[in-house]
Design an enzyme around this catalytic site. Structure first.
Site, PDB file in Angstrom:
ATOM      1  N   ASP A 294       0.616  -1.543  -0.041  1.00 25.05           N
ATOM      2  CA  ASP A 294       0.121   0.497   0.110  1.00 25.05           C
ATOM      3  C   ASP A 294       1.043   0.956   0.334  1.00 25.05           C
ATOM      4  O   ASP A 294       2.021   1.243   0.226  1.00 25.05           O
ATOM      5  CB  ASP A 294      -1.091  -0.261   1.214  1.00 25.05           C
ATOM      6  N   MET A 295       0.391   2.278  -0.543  1.00 25.60           N
ATOM      7  CA  MET A 295       1.526   3.562  -0.807  1.00 25.60           C
ATOM      8  C   MET A 295       0.528   4.965   0.262  1.00 25.60           C
ATOM      9  O   MET A 295      -0.784   4.398   1.230  1.00 25.60           O
ATOM     10  CB  MET A 295       0.475   4.437  -1.945  1.00 25.60           C
TER      11      MET A 295
ATOM     12  N   GLN B 144      -0.996   6.947  -6.341  1.00 27.92           N
ATOM     13  CA  GLN B 144      -2.594   7.763  -5.916  1.00 27.92           C
ATOM     14  C   GLN B 144      -2.467   8.644  -7.469  1.00 27.92           C
ATOM     15  O   GLN B 144      -1.556   9.487  -7.179  1.00 27.92           O
ATOM     16  CB  GLN B 144      -2.293   8.102  -4.577  1.00 27.92           C
TER      17      GLN B 144
ATOM     18  N   ARG C  36      -1.816  -0.899  -8.262  1.00 30.84           N
ATOM     19  CA  ARG C  36      -3.508  -0.528  -7.790  1.00 30.84           C
ATOM     20  C   ARG C  36      -3.235   0.732  -8.024  1.00 30.84           C
ATOM     21  O   ARG C  36      -2.888   1.646  -7.302  1.00 30.84           O
ATOM     22  CB  ARG C  36      -3.701  -0.506  -6.228  1.00 30.84           C
TER      23      ARG C  36
ATOM     24  N   GLY D  28      -6.643   8.207  -3.810  1.00 32.43           N
ATOM     25  CA  GLY D  28      -6.023   8.874  -2.652  1.00 32.43           C
ATOM     26  C   GLY D  28      -6.408   9.763  -2.079  1.00 32.43           C
ATOM     27  O   GLY D  28      -7.292  10.268  -1.960  1.00 32.43           O
TER      28      GLY D  28
ATOM     29  N   THR E 165     -11.541   2.536  -7.316  1.00 25.92           N
ATOM     30  CA  THR E 165     -13.168   3.896  -7.085  1.00 25.92           C
ATOM     31  C   THR E 165     -13.643   3.164  -7.201  1.00 25.92           C
ATOM     32  O   THR E 165     -14.817   2.637  -7.115  1.00 25.92           O
ATOM     33  CB  THR E 165     -12.163   4.311  -8.317  1.00 25.92           C
ATOM     34  N   HIS E 166     -14.352   4.011  -6.264  1.00 21.26           N
ATOM     35  CA  HIS E 166     -16.074   4.190  -5.852  1.00 21.26           C
ATOM     36  C   HIS E 166     -16.725   5.221  -6.365  1.00 21.26           C
ATOM     37  O   HIS E 166     -17.875   5.170  -6.901  1.00 21.26           O
ATOM     38  CB  HIS E 166     -16.169   4.233  -4.446  1.00 21.26           C
TER      39      HIS E 166
END
Length: 299
Positions: free
Chosen positions: A125-126, A154, A175, A179, A217-218
């Site tokens: 993860d970032m 991000q 991925r 962000g 994304t949502h």
């Protein structure tokens, strides 16, 4: 309305954790690994992949980092034992990045090495911008030495497209998300349309390089545009997947899956559920309002 939403979230923060947990369960699998395994089994049964995350960030001791790596390895072992279609996500500050980059890499190598033995995969993860470069360095070391590792970028960071141009050459596995950290405008886009535009530019850049990407994304605008790009490029389902958080926009998630796209859900669990849940509530003040309203309407 924005002021009211922020006020409601502030109110929720002062509630007892036991009350918040009742509603936070929408966003987390639970406290125990068995909770996460149960949720992943349910997702897999519905044709959805998963990535499991042991919640936690910024450990204060090397022993805590070593323990966190051990927990990630335990997740990998349980995924294999239960024959689940899932991988693992890790945060480097949880693995001691702020205590030493080489030390952190040792923990990452333990996890990625075990994943390779099990024919599995690890996503790094970032986090916020002070650790972006170090995160990329650790990722590159793990990618070179093991191969079965991916990185998160991000879209709200101004540097992201430039990073992709370099990482594409290295056959990166991405991925791509918007962000969530608060960053200065000098390094991050602040307006919604700017972030969306950069997200799509970054996505196209990844596809230009022929690299695999999790479209995380949502935002329905972005998922619609992404599906259009995929169709226009006539991309194989082996070149991408969509990704969403557990408990968020499930209707949209199912629509995308039913359109024939691979969908992976991020399944967090663990004792450090509270900070993660508060972030989710900040992103979705409607849920915070629901918590507040329910407290005052109980009989």
């Amino acid at each position: 309305m924005n002021f009211i939403n922020k006020s409601i979230v502030r109110f929720v923060k002062i509630l007892p954790k036991s009350i918040v947990y009742i509603f936070a369960k929408q966003y987390i699998a639970g406290v125990k690994l068995s909770d996460a395994i149960r949720v992943v089994k349910q997702l897999n049964a519905n044709g959805i992949l998963a990535t499991v995350d042991v919640l936690g960030e910024s450990v204060e001791s090397k022993q805590d980092a070593i323990n966190a790596a051990g927990e990630a390895i335990e997740v990998l072992n349980e995924i294999d034992k239960n024959k689940l279609d899932a991988n693992v996500s890790v945060k480097l500050t949880q693995l001691g990045l702020l205590l030493g980059e080489d030390f952190c890499y040792e923990q990452v190598a333990r996890i990625v090495g075990r994943a390779k033995e099990l024919n599995n995969f690890v996503r790094i993860d970032m986090e916020d911008s002070p650790v972006t470069d170090a995160t990329l360095r650790v990722y590159r070391r793990a990618k070179e030495n093991f191969g079965n590792v991916g990185i998160v970028l991000q879209a709200y960071l101004r540097r992201t497209v430039s990073d992709i141009e370099k990482l594409n050459i290295e056959n990166a596995h991405y991925r791509l998300c918007k962000g969530i950290y608060v960053e200065p405008k000098e390094i991050a886009f602040k307006e919604k349309d700017e972030v969306r535009e950069n997200y799509l530019e970054a996505l196209n850049k990844i596809f230009d390089g022929g690299n695999y990407v999790g479209i995380a994304t949502h935002d329905k605008y972005l998922t619609d545009r992404a599906q259009k790009i995929i169709a226009e490029r006539n991309l194989s389902k082996e070149q991408y997947e969509f990704q969403m958080l557990y408990g968020v926009t499930e209707k949209l998630r199912d629509q995308i899956k039913n359109n024939g796209h691979k969908m992976r859900v991020y399944v967090p669990f663990g004792e450090h559920w509270y900070p993660y849940s508060i972030r989710r509530l900040q992103e979705n003040p409607t849920m915070a309002w629901y918590i507040t309203k329910s407290l005052f309407t109980r009989r």
